[in-house]
Design a protein around this motif. Structure first.
Motif, PDB file in Angstrom:
ATOM      1  N   GLY A   1       0.947  -7.859 -11.480  1.00 53.51           N
ATOM      2  CA  GLY A   1       0.046  -7.917 -10.328  1.00 53.51           C
ATOM      3  C   GLY A   1       0.362  -6.861  -9.277  1.00 53.51           C
ATOM      4  N   ALA A   2       1.635  -6.511  -9.146  1.00 56.82           N
ATOM      5  CA  ALA A   2       2.033  -5.534  -8.126  1.00 56.82           C
ATOM      6  C   ALA A   2       1.906  -4.093  -8.629  1.00 56.82           C
ATOM      7  N   ALA A   3       1.961  -3.891  -9.932  1.00 57.94           N
ATOM      8  CA  ALA A   3       1.946  -2.529 -10.492  1.00 57.94           C
ATOM      9  C   ALA A   3       0.698  -1.730 -10.122  1.00 57.94           C
ATOM     10  N   PRO A   4      -0.511  -2.291 -10.215  1.00 59.66           N
ATOM     11  CA  PRO A   4      -1.678  -1.486  -9.828  1.00 59.66           C
ATOM     12  C   PRO A   4      -1.659  -1.088  -8.352  1.00 59.66           C
ATOM     13  N   CYS A   5      -1.194  -1.976  -7.499  1.00 58.77           N
ATOM     14  CA  CYS A   5      -1.126  -1.652  -6.066  1.00 58.77           C
ATOM     15  C   CYS A   5      -0.147  -0.505  -5.824  1.00 58.77           C
ATOM     16  N   ALA A   6       0.988  -0.553  -6.476  1.00 57.60           N
ATOM     17  CA  ALA A   6       1.985   0.507  -6.313  1.00 57.60           C
ATOM     18  C   ALA A   6       1.492   1.809  -6.923  1.00 57.60           C
ATOM     19  N   ALA A   7       0.805   1.724  -8.055  1.00 55.32           N
ATOM     20  CA  ALA A   7       0.326   2.935  -8.729  1.00 55.32           C
ATOM     21  C   ALA A   7      -0.697   3.679  -7.885  1.00 55.32           C
ATOM     22  N   LEU A   8      -1.484   2.954  -7.099  1.00 55.83           N
ATOM     23  CA  LEU A   8      -2.493   3.611  -6.252  1.00 55.83           C
ATOM     24  C   LEU A   8      -1.862   4.592  -5.277  1.00 55.83           C
TER      25      LEU A   8
ATOM     26  N   SER B   1       5.874   9.093   1.491  1.00 56.41           N
ATOM     27  CA  SER B   1       4.821   9.469   2.431  1.00 56.41           C
ATOM     28  C   SER B   1       4.212   8.183   2.992  1.00 56.41           C
ATOM     29  N   LEU B   2       3.409   8.308   4.005  1.00 53.03           N
ATOM     30  CA  LEU B   2       2.774   7.137   4.614  1.00 53.03           C
ATOM     31  C   LEU B   2       1.918   6.408   3.587  1.00 53.03           C
ATOM     32  N   ARG B   3       1.197   7.161   2.779  1.00 51.70           N
ATOM     33  CA  ARG B   3       0.349   6.588   1.737  1.00 51.70           C
ATOM     34  C   ARG B   3       1.183   5.792   0.726  1.00 51.70           C
ATOM     35  N   GLN B   4       2.258   6.380   0.235  1.00 49.11           N
ATOM     36  CA  GLN B   4       3.122   5.713  -0.732  1.00 49.11           C
ATOM     37  C   GLN B   4       3.782   4.476  -0.127  1.00 49.11           C
ATOM     38  N   PHE B   5       4.211   4.584   1.126  1.00 53.69           N
ATOM     39  CA  PHE B   5       4.834   3.447   1.793  1.00 53.69           C
ATOM     40  C   PHE B   5       3.838   2.303   1.957  1.00 53.69           C
ATOM     41  N   PHE B   6       2.612   2.616   2.370  1.00 55.69           N
ATOM     42  CA  PHE B   6       1.579   1.595   2.566  1.00 55.69           C
ATOM     43  C   PHE B   6       1.299   0.849   1.258  1.00 55.69           C
ATOM     44  N   PHE B   7       1.110   1.591   0.164  1.00 54.38           N
ATOM     45  CA  PHE B   7       0.805   0.942  -1.104  1.00 54.38           C
ATOM     46  C   PHE B   7       2.019   0.216  -1.680  1.00 54.38           C
ATOM     47  N   SER B   8       3.227   0.666  -1.370  1.00 52.00           N
ATOM     48  CA  SER B   8       4.423  -0.063  -1.793  1.00 52.00           C
ATOM     49  C   SER B   8       4.511  -1.406  -1.082  1.00 52.00           C
ATOM     50  N   VAL B   9       4.240  -1.405   0.216  1.00 51.67           N
ATOM     51  CA  VAL B   9       4.229  -2.661   0.977  1.00 51.67           C
ATOM     52  C   VAL B   9       3.121  -3.575   0.450  1.00 51.67           C
ATOM     53  N   LEU B  10       1.970  -3.007   0.139  1.00 52.51           N
ATOM     54  CA  LEU B  10       0.875  -3.793  -0.427  1.00 52.51           C
ATOM     55  C   LEU B  10       1.266  -4.412  -1.767  1.00 52.51           C
ATOM     56  N   ALA B  11       2.011  -3.676  -2.595  1.00 52.36           N
ATOM     57  CA  ALA B  11       2.481  -4.200  -3.875  1.00 52.36           C
ATOM     58  C   ALA B  11       3.465  -5.353  -3.664  1.00 52.36           C
ATOM     59  N   VAL B  12       4.355  -5.218  -2.691  1.00 48.07           N
ATOM     60  CA  VAL B  12       5.311  -6.303  -2.393  1.00 48.07           C
ATOM     61  C   VAL B  12       4.568  -7.540  -1.915  1.00 48.07           C
ATOM     62  N   ILE B  13       3.565  -7.350  -1.069  1.00 45.91           N
ATOM     63  CA  ILE B  13       2.774  -8.487  -0.578  1.00 45.91           C
ATOM     64  C   ILE B  13       2.026  -9.153  -1.732  1.00 45.91           C
ATOM     65  N   ALA B  14       1.487  -8.356  -2.646  1.00 47.54           N
ATOM     66  CA  ALA B  14       0.779  -8.917  -3.806  1.00 47.54           C
ATOM     67  C   ALA B  14       1.743  -9.714  -4.680  1.00 47.54           C
TER      68      ALA B  14
ATOM     69  N   PHE C   1       1.020   6.330  -5.760  1.00 47.58           N
ATOM     70  CA  PHE C   1       1.837   7.382  -6.353  1.00 47.58           C
ATOM     71  C   PHE C   1       1.097   8.281  -7.341  1.00 47.58           C
ATOM     72  N   ILE C   2       0.097   7.760  -8.010  1.00 45.02           N
ATOM     73  CA  ILE C   2      -0.560   8.522  -9.078  1.00 45.02           C
ATOM     74  C   ILE C   2      -1.607   9.467  -8.505  1.00 45.02           C
ATOM     75  N   ARG C   3      -1.567  10.701  -8.996  1.00 42.83           N
ATOM     76  CA  ARG C   3      -2.590  11.703  -8.660  1.00 42.83           C
ATOM     77  C   ARG C   3      -3.105  12.272  -9.982  1.00 42.83           C
ATOM     78  N   TYR C   4      -4.418  12.429 -10.067  1.00 39.91           N
ATOM     79  CA  TYR C   4      -5.040  12.946 -11.279  1.00 39.91           C
ATOM     80  C   TYR C   4      -5.903  14.136 -10.899  1.00 39.91           C
ATOM     81  N   HIS C   5      -5.582  15.287 -11.424  1.00 51.17           N
ATOM     82  CA  HIS C   5      -6.279  16.540 -11.096  1.00 51.17           C
ATOM     83  C   HIS C   5      -6.313  16.774  -9.588  1.00 51.17           C
ATOM     84  N   GLY C   6      -5.227  16.425  -8.916  1.00 49.19           N
ATOM     85  CA  GLY C   6      -5.125  16.652  -7.482  1.00 49.19           C
ATOM     86  C   GLY C   6      -5.862  15.630  -6.642  1.00 49.19           C
ATOM     87  N   MET C   7      -6.439  14.603  -7.264  1.00 48.00           N
ATOM     88  CA  MET C   7      -7.181  13.586  -6.526  1.00 48.00           C
ATOM     89  C   MET C   7      -6.349  12.317  -6.415  1.00 48.00           C
ATOM     90  N   THR C   8      -6.449  11.678  -5.270  1.00 42.57           N
ATOM     91  CA  THR C   8      -5.789  10.391  -5.087  1.00 42.57           C
ATOM     92  C   THR C   8      -6.628   9.322  -5.792  1.00 42.57           C
TER      93      THR C   8
END
Length: 121
Positions: free
Chosen positions: A58-65, A21-34, A67-74
């Motif tokens: 360093g990149a794992a938290p950016c990527a996790a943002l 998704s756009l959200r996952q792609f954005f945070f994946s790119v952010l993780a690569v940049i980090a 993909f991870i959903r908790y109780h339906g919340m981003t």
């Protein structure tokens, strides 16, 4: 041809880039940049093995943002909920027992006690 349909319509996500998704792609790119920033920023201070682990951590938290959903919340909804509940509106919940039966009949109980006191005198 098979079309996948989600059982719950709210679980639908639109894939834009590489099945993400756009959200996952954005945070994946952010993780690569980090990871790239950490690599070039710390390569003169650490060896290759240590540096690779630092890039991963360093990149794992950016990527996790993304993909991870908790109780339906981003992640940002979860963070905002945490800030509101713990910092903006903190409260201490104290348990106080209450007897509804006593509260309803308090007036008549008080009258009976006064009548007993009169009869005993």
């Amino acid at each position: 041809m098979e079309v996948k349909i989600n059982r719950e319509i709210r679980d639908y996500t639109e894939s834009l880039f590489f099945g993400l998704s756009l959200r996952q792609f954005f945070f994946s790119v952010l993780a690569v940049i980090a990871a790239i920033g950490l690599y070039f920023g710390l390569r003169s201070y650490f060896g290759l093995e240590t540096l690779s682990w630092m890039c991963i951590l360093g990149a794992a938290p950016c990527a996790a943002l993304g993909f991870i959903r908790y109780h339906g919340m981003t992640a940002e909804q979860l963070l905002w909920t945490f800030v509101k509940s713990e910092l903006l509106m903190p409260r201490q919940l104290v348990f106080r027992s209450s007897n509804l039966y006593y509260e309803v009949l308090k007036g008549s109980i008080h009258k009976r006690e006064q009548e007993r006191m009169k009869h005993n005198d």
